[in-house]
Scaffold this motif. Structure first.
Motif, PDB file in Angstrom:
ATOM      1  N   ALA A 127       0.842  -1.191   0.000  1.00 50.68           N
ATOM      2  CA  ALA A 127       0.000   0.000   0.000  1.00 50.68           C
ATOM      3  C   ALA A 127       0.877   1.241   0.000  1.00 50.68           C
ATOM      4  O   ALA A 127       2.084   1.170   0.253  1.00 50.68           O
ATOM      5  CB  ALA A 127      -0.927  -0.003   1.221  1.00 50.68           C
ATOM      6  N   LEU A 128       0.253   2.370  -0.287  1.00 55.33           N
ATOM      7  CA  LEU A 128       0.925   3.661  -0.264  1.00 55.33           C
ATOM      8  C   LEU A 128       0.082   4.657   0.508  1.00 55.33           C
ATOM      9  O   LEU A 128      -1.148   4.611   0.457  1.00 55.33           O
ATOM     10  CB  LEU A 128       1.094   4.226  -1.684  1.00 55.33           C
ATOM     11  N   PHE A 129       0.755   5.540   1.212  1.00 57.83           N
ATOM     12  CA  PHE A 129       0.086   6.714   1.774  1.00 57.83           C
ATOM     13  C   PHE A 129       0.799   7.916   1.182  1.00 57.83           C
ATOM     14  O   PHE A 129       2.015   8.067   1.354  1.00 57.83           O
ATOM     15  CB  PHE A 129       0.168   6.739   3.298  1.00 57.83           C
ATOM     16  N   THR A 130       0.079   8.730   0.430  1.00 57.84           N
ATOM     17  CA  THR A 130       0.706   9.857  -0.247  1.00 57.84           C
ATOM     18  C   THR A 130       0.048  11.171   0.133  1.00 57.84           C
ATOM     19  O   THR A 130      -1.146  11.218   0.439  1.00 57.84           O
ATOM     20  CB  THR A 130       0.648   9.703  -1.776  1.00 57.84           C
ATOM     21  N   LEU A 131       0.851  12.213   0.110  1.00 61.06           N
ATOM     22  CA  LEU A 131       0.360  13.567   0.343  1.00 61.06           C
ATOM     23  C   LEU A 131       0.853  14.424  -0.807  1.00 61.06           C
ATOM     24  O   LEU A 131       1.999  14.283  -1.242  1.00 61.06           O
ATOM     25  CB  LEU A 131       0.861  14.116   1.682  1.00 61.06           C
ATOM     26  N   SER A 132      -0.025  15.291  -1.317  1.00 61.93           N
ATOM     27  CA  SER A 132       0.370  16.126  -2.442  1.00 61.93           C
ATOM     28  C   SER A 132      -0.132  17.545  -2.246  1.00 61.93           C
ATOM     29  O   SER A 132      -1.070  17.802  -1.483  1.00 61.93           O
ATOM     30  CB  SER A 132      -0.147  15.554  -3.763  1.00 61.93           C
ATOM     31  N   HIS A 133       0.517  18.468  -2.970  1.00 59.48           N
ATOM     32  CA  HIS A 133       0.251  19.887  -2.736  1.00 59.48           C
ATOM     33  C   HIS A 133       0.692  20.694  -3.947  1.00 59.48           C
ATOM     34  O   HIS A 133       1.515  20.235  -4.749  1.00 59.48           O
ATOM     35  CB  HIS A 133       1.037  20.337  -1.502  1.00 59.48           C
ATOM     36  N   ASN A 134       0.151  21.871  -4.091  1.00 57.41           N
ATOM     37  CA  ASN A 134       0.580  22.824  -5.110  1.00 57.41           C
ATOM     38  C   ASN A 134       1.379  23.927  -4.438  1.00 57.41           C
ATOM     39  O   ASN A 134       0.818  24.735  -3.692  1.00 57.41           O
ATOM     40  CB  ASN A 134      -0.634  23.424  -5.828  1.00 57.41           C
ATOM     41  N   PHE A 151       4.096  12.115   8.969  1.00 59.00           N
ATOM     42  CA  PHE A 151       3.470  11.471   7.817  1.00 59.00           C
ATOM     43  C   PHE A 151       3.632   9.957   7.907  1.00 59.00           C
ATOM     44  O   PHE A 151       2.692   9.202   7.663  1.00 59.00           O
ATOM     45  CB  PHE A 151       4.122  11.963   6.513  1.00 59.00           C
ATOM     46  N   ILE A 152       4.843   9.518   8.240  1.00 62.41           N
ATOM     47  CA  ILE A 152       5.119   8.079   8.335  1.00 62.41           C
ATOM     48  C   ILE A 152       4.280   7.441   9.439  1.00 62.41           C
ATOM     49  O   ILE A 152       3.706   6.359   9.270  1.00 62.41           O
ATOM     50  CB  ILE A 152       6.618   7.840   8.578  1.00 62.41           C
ATOM     51  N   LEU A 153       4.194   8.116  10.565  1.00 62.90           N
ATOM     52  CA  LEU A 153       3.417   7.597  11.690  1.00 62.90           C
ATOM     53  C   LEU A 153       1.951   7.448  11.316  1.00 62.90           C
ATOM     54  O   LEU A 153       1.331   6.392  11.549  1.00 62.90           O
ATOM     55  CB  LEU A 153       3.561   8.546  12.885  1.00 62.90           C
ATOM     56  N   VAL A 154       1.384   8.482  10.710  1.00 62.49           N
ATOM     57  CA  VAL A 154      -0.021   8.437  10.308  1.00 62.49           C
ATOM     58  C   VAL A 154      -0.246   7.332   9.277  1.00 62.49           C
ATOM     59  O   VAL A 154      -1.237   6.589   9.340  1.00 62.49           O
ATOM     60  CB  VAL A 154      -0.472   9.802   9.752  1.00 62.49           C
ATOM     61  N   ALA A 155       0.677   7.198   8.318  1.00 60.86           N
ATOM     62  CA  ALA A 155       0.534   6.183   7.264  1.00 60.86           C
ATOM     63  C   ALA A 155       0.418   4.788   7.856  1.00 60.86           C
ATOM     64  O   ALA A 155      -0.458   4.002   7.465  1.00 60.86           O
ATOM     65  CB  ALA A 155       1.728   6.260   6.315  1.00 60.86           C
TER      66      ALA A 155
END
Length: 239
Positions: A127-134, A151-155
């Motif tokens: 699986a992947l947990f990704t965050l993206s932004h402009n 981020f890693i902890l939440v993922a």
């Protein structure tokens, strides 16, 4: 310390939620707390199927599935080869299918910056947990420097809760590989080209392709990189 209190609330909410709808609300909360445009949890299943929660538009998620983009998405393909989080800029966007995918993603508001956390779970789960932004590179680097551990902890908290809520949704057990399939995947895993593998095994490249496709099918992998990653995670090959 307001931010830390919000992070604690996310983790507490993950512990407490008992519904899939609750997971979707938590993904949305992640975006608010970390001040990013999008967050997505994606479980890539065998045969290229997907299970996900996220904030991308329905138009984009439908298009991603219809186009089978996981086969060319550099985030998915790249993370099969990694165990550590990666900034999207460090992935290979040079192949034409990757460039076309990126253009389509940008048109659907995915964002020009991203951070992906690979997750490997029971029985070859990927699986992947990704965050993206402009934003520009400097602003994104500040976000990653400040929040990457969180981020890693939440993922991983999120993946643990998914496995708890969906115990029947487990990665399929792989069928045993033949000795030739093991040899082929092992040599590819340590960096041999297909031509070098064929020469080492004294077989034609066509025969090698048959072995690789057979191994990929047995492992429920969407491509050769995924097959190698699954074989390694299941202990079927050692590199």
């Amino acid at each position: 310390m307001a931010y830390k209190a919000e992070l604690d609330r996310i983790l507490e909410a993950l512990d407490a939620t008992e519904t899939l709808e609750g997971l979707q609300l938590i993904v949305e909360q992640v975006c608010e707390v970390f001040a990013v445009d999008h967050a997505m949890y994606l479980w890539v299943e065998t045969a290229g199927n997907h299970y996900y929660f996220g904030t991308y538009s329905k138009a984009w998620t439908d298009r991603y599935l219809d186009k089978a983009y996981s086969r060319v998405d550099p985030v998915v393909v790249g993370c099969y080869q990694r165990f550590h989080p990666v900034d999207w800029k460090r992935l290979d966007w040079n192949p034409k299918p990757a460039r076309e995918f990126l253009r389509d993603a940008m048109e659907h508001g995915v964002g020009n910056q991203g951070y992906a956390i690979p997750i490997r779970g029971p029985n070859g789960q990927f699986a992947l947990f990704t965050l993206s932004h402009n934003c520009d590179d400097a602003a994104w680097e500040k976000i990653i420097a400040r929040y990457n551990r969180d981020f890693i902890l939440v993922a991983h908290y999120f993946n643990r809760k998914v496995l708890e809520l969906e115990p029947s949704r487990t990665a399929e057990q792989a069928q045993p590989l033949s000795p030739r399939e093991v040899d082929a995947l092992t040599l590819l895993a340590i960096g041999y080209s297909r031509a070098q593998v064929a020469q080492t095994l004294a077989i034609s490249e066509h025969t090698l392709r048959v072995y690789i496709e057979s191994a990929r099918f047995k492992l429920g992998a969407i491509n050769t990189t995924h097959a190698i990653a699954r074989a390694v995670s299941l202990g079927l090959i050692v590199v």
